[in-house]
Scaffold this active site. Structure first.
Site, PDB file in Angstrom:
ATOM      1  CG  ASP A   1      -0.238  21.290  20.354  1.00  0.00           C
ATOM      2  OD1 ASP A   1      -1.328  21.234  19.744  1.00  0.00           O
ATOM      3  OD2 ASP A   1       0.014  20.573  21.344  1.00  0.00           O
TER       4      ASP A   1
ATOM      5  CG  HIS B   1      -4.579  16.179  16.818  1.00  0.00           C
ATOM      6  ND1 HIS B   1      -3.405  15.661  17.321  1.00  0.00           N
ATOM      7  CD2 HIS B   1      -4.934  17.184  17.665  1.00  0.00           C
ATOM      8  CE1 HIS B   1      -3.087  16.321  18.430  1.00  0.00           C
ATOM      9  NE2 HIS B   1      -3.986  17.252  18.659  1.00  0.00           N
TER      10      HIS B   1
ATOM     11  CG  HIS C   1       1.085  16.525  24.364  1.00  0.00           C
ATOM     12  ND1 HIS C   1       0.087  17.027  25.167  1.00  0.00           N
ATOM     13  CD2 HIS C   1       0.968  17.161  23.175  1.00  0.00           C
ATOM     14  CE1 HIS C   1      -0.613  17.929  24.472  1.00  0.00           C
ATOM     15  NE2 HIS C   1      -0.096  18.024  23.266  1.00  0.00           N
TER      16      HIS C   1
ATOM     17  CG  ASP D   1      -2.492  15.963  21.756  1.00  0.00           C
ATOM     18  OD1 ASP D   1      -1.331  15.577  21.971  1.00  0.00           O
ATOM     19  OD2 ASP D   1      -2.808  17.169  21.646  1.00  0.00           O
TER      20      ASP D   1
ATOM     21  CG  HIS E   1      -7.062  15.017  21.202  1.00  0.00           C
ATOM     22  ND1 HIS E   1      -6.995  15.539  22.466  1.00  0.00           N
ATOM     23  CD2 HIS E   1      -6.514  15.975  20.381  1.00  0.00           C
ATOM     24  CE1 HIS E   1      -6.427  16.749  22.428  1.00  0.00           C
ATOM     25  NE2 HIS E   1      -6.137  17.024  21.172  1.00  0.00           N
TER      26      HIS E   1
END
Ligand SMILES: [Zn+2]
Ligand SMILES: [Zn+2]
Length: 303
Positions: A64, A60, A266, A208, A137
């Site tokens: 980060d 995505h 993560h 994520d 997410h």
């Protein structure tokens, strides 16, 4: 096949954890999942190299997970890479790469091919496919599965001899799945001398995500599930609000999907050591580890 965790931190890097990036080395190819800031330096430290056939899969468009691309392209160009680089990611990835190309003064020495991906088949090679699912997410956030195609079954030499196939090139042909014609005109099909096909390996990376049935489905019977666990179980509410997972969510996903092994990644910068996260996950799914930067996992082929 080897999995190398290049960056295992969530959102902000720490002295011990870089930002999201996972390298999968498969034969001569490098598959990179996410490319957080500083990924190219992690690659140098891990010794994965910049010249081999490479594909990058971005989950995505949060910084980060994607801000390492400019640095990666720059380093590859300075090292004179020649091979094409394939980049896959959700909507926005093309505009991002184009913007870098138009604004940063680096002369690329290699072609870059960007493909915008959505849920479903992302790319297909002779021996594997990469499949994406919408994660929980943000809009267009993806989880990825690397799925190897089944390999031909074992060659039964006794059967081959019985059928009168002479040892040599005809055996190799049959092993590769082609039928052969014997000198006497008899045709032998590969099924006549090969055992049942053998399953390939499957690795799933959640990117994520909060709890997601799509990820459960994508991870079904995976050899390895790499799942984010940004916060510990005490912060479940915060995790849910931010579209992130706790060890409990990751472990439940692993259990429901029937995976063989779970690795948490993560990890929020708030955790100086991740034992708490590991403990919480193991209550639900025993075969769990917490990723550390430069941790390597070997995924041998099953017979
Ligand atoms: Zn993130
Ligand atoms: Zn994110």
């Amino acid at each position: 096949m080897q999995v190398i965790f290049l960056g295992t931190g969530g959102s902000i890097p720490t002295p011990k954890r870089g930002l999201s990036a996972i390298a999968v080395r498969r034969k001569n190819e490098l598959l990179l999942f996410d490319c957080g800031e500083g990924t190219q330096r992690q690659m140098i430290q891990a010794g994965v190299g910049f010249h081999r056939k490479t594909k990058v899969f971005v989950t995505h468009m949060h910084g980060d997970h994607v801000l390492g691309l400019p640095g990666l392209l720059q380093t590859m160009a300075l090292l004179g890479r020649k091979k094409k680089l394939e980049i896959y990611g959700p909507v926005g990835i093309r505009a991002f790469v184009e913007a870098i190309n138009q604004t940063v003064q680096f002369s690329l020495t290699f072609p870059v091919e960007v493909s915008e991906a959505e849920a479903g088949l992302v790319c297909e090679e002779k021996e594997y496919t990469v499949i994406a699912a919408q994660s929980n997410h943000i809009d267009n956030s993806l989880a990825y599965a690397l799925v190897e195609k089944p390999r031909p079954g074992r060659f039964n030499t006794q059967k081959a001899k019985k059928l009168g196939v002479p040892e040599g090139p005809l055996w190799s042909k049959l092993q590769c799945g082609s039928s052969v014609t014997l000198p006497n005109g008899k045709k032998v099909e590969p099924e006549m001398v090969l055992g049942a096909s053998r399953p390939g390996r499957k690795i799933v990376y959640s990117g994520d995500t909060g709890q997601s049935e799509n990820v459960v489905k994508l991870a079904e019977k995976a050899d390895l599930l790499i799942h984010e666990a940004t916060f510990d179980d005490e912060l479940a509410e915060r995790a849910m609000e931010d579209g992130h997972s706790t060890p409990c969510v990751a472990a439940e996903t692993a259990k429901k999907a029937g995976v063989k092994r779970l690795v948490l990644t993560h990890i929020s910068a708030r955790y100086k050591d991740a034992d708490l996260l590991l403990e919480q996950a193991k209550k639900i799914f025993v075969n769990t580890d917490v990723a550390e930067d430069f941790m390597r996992l070997e995924l041998p082929l099953q017979d």
